[in-house]
Design an enzyme around this catalytic site. Structure first.
Site, PDB file in Angstrom:
ATOM      1  N   LYS A  91      44.259  52.492  29.818  1.00  0.00           N
ATOM      2  CA  LYS A  91      43.761  52.156  31.157  1.00  0.00           C
ATOM      3  C   LYS A  91      44.914  51.882  32.135  1.00  0.00           C
ATOM      4  O   LYS A  91      44.791  52.177  33.328  1.00  0.00           O
ATOM      5  CB  LYS A  91      42.791  50.967  31.082  1.00  0.00           C
ATOM      6  CG  LYS A  91      41.499  51.289  30.299  1.00  0.00           C
ATOM      7  CD  LYS A  91      40.701  52.447  30.897  1.00  0.00           C
ATOM      8  CE  LYS A  91      39.351  52.635  30.230  1.00  0.00           C
ATOM      9  NZ  LYS A  91      38.583  53.773  30.783  1.00  0.00           N
TER      10      LYS A  91
ATOM     11  N   TYR B 256      43.650  50.664  23.942  1.00  0.00           N
ATOM     12  CA  TYR B 256      42.717  50.724  25.072  1.00  0.00           C
ATOM     13  C   TYR B 256      43.423  50.325  26.363  1.00  0.00           C
ATOM     14  O   TYR B 256      43.311  51.000  27.394  1.00  0.00           O
ATOM     15  CB  TYR B 256      41.526  49.802  24.794  1.00  0.00           C
ATOM     16  CG  TYR B 256      40.440  49.876  25.844  1.00  0.00           C
ATOM     17  CD1 TYR B 256      39.642  51.015  25.968  1.00  0.00           C
ATOM     18  CD2 TYR B 256      40.205  48.817  26.710  1.00  0.00           C
ATOM     19  CE1 TYR B 256      38.644  51.079  26.939  1.00  0.00           C
ATOM     20  CE2 TYR B 256      39.212  48.875  27.667  1.00  0.00           C
ATOM     21  CZ  TYR B 256      38.437  50.006  27.779  1.00  0.00           C
ATOM     22  OH  TYR B 256      37.455  50.082  28.732  1.00  0.00           O
TER      23      TYR B 256
ATOM     24  N   ASN C 180      34.867  59.244  33.832  1.00  0.00           N
ATOM     25  CA  ASN C 180      34.311  57.989  33.339  1.00  0.00           C
ATOM     26  C   ASN C 180      34.224  57.917  31.810  1.00  0.00           C
ATOM     27  O   ASN C 180      34.159  56.829  31.248  1.00  0.00           O
ATOM     28  CB  ASN C 180      32.922  57.790  33.968  1.00  0.00           C
ATOM     29  CG  ASN C 180      32.154  56.661  33.347  1.00  0.00           C
ATOM     30  OD1 ASN C 180      32.435  55.492  33.620  1.00  0.00           O
ATOM     31  ND2 ASN C 180      31.213  56.980  32.474  1.00  0.00           N
TER      32      ASN C 180
HETATM   33  P1  NAD Z   1      29.376  53.962  26.721  1.00  0.00           P
HETATM   34  O1  NAD Z   1      29.869  53.928  25.325  1.00  0.00           O
HETATM   35  O2  NAD Z   1      28.014  53.475  27.029  1.00  0.00           O
HETATM   36  O3  NAD Z   1      29.529  55.449  27.332  1.00  0.00           O
HETATM   37  C1  NAD Z   1      30.669  56.211  27.080  1.00  0.00           C
HETATM   38  C2  NAD Z   1      30.424  57.631  27.525  1.00  0.00           C
HETATM   39  O4  NAD Z   1      31.611  58.395  27.242  1.00  0.00           O
HETATM   40  C3  NAD Z   1      29.281  58.300  26.774  1.00  0.00           C
HETATM   41  O5  NAD Z   1      28.533  59.073  27.697  1.00  0.00           O
HETATM   42  C4  NAD Z   1      29.982  59.225  25.780  1.00  0.00           C
HETATM   43  O6  NAD Z   1      29.234  60.397  25.481  1.00  0.00           O
HETATM   44  C5  NAD Z   1      31.239  59.594  26.563  1.00  0.00           C
HETATM   45  N1  NAD Z   1      32.337  60.066  25.718  1.00  0.00           N
HETATM   46  C6  NAD Z   1      32.956  59.411  24.707  1.00  0.00           C
HETATM   47  N2  NAD Z   1      33.897  60.212  24.153  1.00  0.00           N
HETATM   48  C7  NAD Z   1      33.880  61.372  24.842  1.00  0.00           C
HETATM   49  C8  NAD Z   1      34.612  62.590  24.767  1.00  0.00           C
HETATM   50  N3  NAD Z   1      35.587  62.784  23.859  1.00  0.00           N
HETATM   51  N4  NAD Z   1      34.324  63.581  25.642  1.00  0.00           N
HETATM   52  C9  NAD Z   1      33.360  63.412  26.565  1.00  0.00           C
HETATM   53  N5  NAD Z   1      32.633  62.296  26.690  1.00  0.00           N
HETATM   54  C10 NAD Z   1      32.886  61.296  25.831  1.00  0.00           C
HETATM   55  O7  NAD Z   1      30.470  53.142  27.540  1.00  0.00           O
HETATM   56  P2  NAD Z   1      30.517  52.513  29.013  1.00  0.00           P
HETATM   57  O8  NAD Z   1      30.621  51.055  28.841  1.00  0.00           O
HETATM   58  O9  NAD Z   1      29.466  53.076  29.888  1.00  0.00           O
HETATM   59  O10 NAD Z   1      31.968  53.028  29.451  1.00  0.00           O
HETATM   60  C11 NAD Z   1      32.182  53.969  30.480  1.00  0.00           C
HETATM   61  C12 NAD Z   1      33.597  53.790  30.984  1.00  0.00           C
HETATM   62  O11 NAD Z   1      33.749  52.461  31.485  1.00  0.00           O
HETATM   63  C13 NAD Z   1      34.684  53.944  29.916  1.00  0.00           C
HETATM   64  O12 NAD Z   1      35.785  54.625  30.457  1.00  0.00           O
HETATM   65  C14 NAD Z   1      35.073  52.520  29.600  1.00  0.00           C
HETATM   66  O13 NAD Z   1      36.395  52.411  29.105  1.00  0.00           O
HETATM   67  C15 NAD Z   1      34.900  51.865  30.950  1.00  0.00           C
HETATM   68  N6  NAD Z   1      34.735  50.418  30.940  1.00  0.00           N
HETATM   69  C16 NAD Z   1      33.655  49.840  30.356  1.00  0.00           C
HETATM   70  C17 NAD Z   1      33.528  48.458  30.379  1.00  0.00           C
HETATM   71  C18 NAD Z   1      32.355  47.753  29.775  1.00  0.00           C
HETATM   72  O14 NAD Z   1      32.377  46.509  29.726  1.00  0.00           O
HETATM   73  N7  NAD Z   1      31.319  48.453  29.313  1.00  0.00           N
HETATM   74  C19 NAD Z   1      34.519  47.687  30.987  1.00  0.00           C
HETATM   75  C20 NAD Z   1      35.612  48.307  31.565  1.00  0.00           C
HETATM   76  C21 NAD Z   1      35.701  49.683  31.547  1.00  0.00           C
END
Ligand code: NAD
Length: 249
Positions: free
Chosen positions: A160, A156, A91
């Site tokens: 994905k 990005y 994730n």
């Molecule tokens: P967030 O920024 O709140 O959390 C991201 C997490 O990834 C954090 O825990 C951070 O510590 C970790 N992280 C970042 N770089 C890292 C690394 N190099 N090694 C280990 N951990 C690392 O973001 P989120 O919105 O909770 O996103 C989580 C996932 O969901 C991501 O893959 C993101 O692409 C995907 N996503 C999010 C959304 C959205 O709208 N928030 C939409 C589609 C997909």
């Protein structure tokens, strides 16, 4: 208790969607390795979880998913503590919006390294364990941008789309070992990532093309992960499950 007795690794579990997944997995009876990019952020998340679920079995770990030796240490730590891995949630992820003409080599490759190489490294290490165990469930966090693409989102969205390819190929390759591989593709979710990268105008435009007319709370994503991790999904593999309020971009 759909995940009773199961052991799970959740990367990017320290906040946002990953934290909501971790909390839901604990509620369903799983032992969880909650991983953040730094040990302190993982520990902080674990403390918050222990305050609500004092009986939960939680292992906080700092891991850089883009670094293979860090990923190996993560898997070693989980195997040392519990001796098996039933569920891996890839994730962890980052985002940034930039026109392609302004994107540096590092802007592109750094994002690919975290968002796509990271899930590859974690899957490779954990698949070795799951093959020996003869089973497991791997769930990748994709994105709606991995279906539709997005303006100023070259890196990005490429990462994905790559996650979707990794999901479908690993499902084919690992299925014979009893390992299921699926992905969840969120729409817009209210996390730090969105707060840092989505302007009010972008949010209004996205809500206008979302039938449910709003962004999701991270908790609204967690049920999809519980389902895919559980035996309820025992015949489901290679699926990219949209949880996006019906958005069409
Ligand atoms: P967030 O920024 O709140 O959390 C991201 C997490 O990834 C954090 O825990 C951070 O510590 C970790 N992280 C970042 N770089 C890292 C690394 N190099 N090694 C280990 N951990 C690392 O973001 P989120 O919105 O909770 O996103 C989580 C996932 O969901 C991501 O893959 C993101 O692409 C995907 N996503 C999010 C959304 C959205 O709208 N928030 C939409 C589609 C997909």
């Amino acid at each position: 208790m759909k995940l009773q007795g199961k052991t799970a690794i959740i990367t990017g579990g320290s906040r946002g969607i990953g934290y909501a997944i971790t909390e839901a997995f604990i509620r369903e009876g799983a032992r969880v390795a909650v991983c953040g990019s730094r040990p302190a952020s993982a520990e902080k998340a674990a403390e918050k979880l222990r305050a609500v679920y004092p009986a939960a079995d939680i292992l906080p770990l700092g891991v850089d998913v883009a670094d293979s030796s860090s990923v190996s240490l993560m898997v070693d730590a989980v195997m040392k503590k519990w001796g098996r891995i039933d569920i891996l949630v890839n994730n962890a992820g980052v985002t940034a919006a930039k026109p392609i003409t302004e994107m540096s080599d590092a802007d592109f490759t750094d994002m690919l390294n975290i968002n796509l190489v990271g899930p590859f490294l974690c899957t490779r290490e954990v698949a070795r364990v799951m093959i020996a165990q003869k089973g497991g469930s791997i769930i990748n966090t994709s994105s709606m941008v991995g279906t539709y693409g997005g303006r100023n989102q070259t890196a990005y969205s490429a990462s994905k789309f790559g996650v979707n390819g990794l999901t479908k190929s690993c499902a084919k390759e690992l299925g014979p070992f009893g390992i299921r591989v699926n992905a969840v593709a969120p729409g817009v979710v209210g996390t730090d990532m969105v707060a840092a990268s989505v302007t009010d105008a972008m949010m209004a435009a996205m809500q206008a093309i979302t039938p449910l007319g709003r962004m999701a709370d991270p908790k609204e994503l967690a049920g999809a992960y519980v389902y895919l991790a559980s035996d309820d999904a025992s015949f489901t593999t290679g699926m990219i499950l949209p949880v996006d309020g019906g958005i069409v971009m």
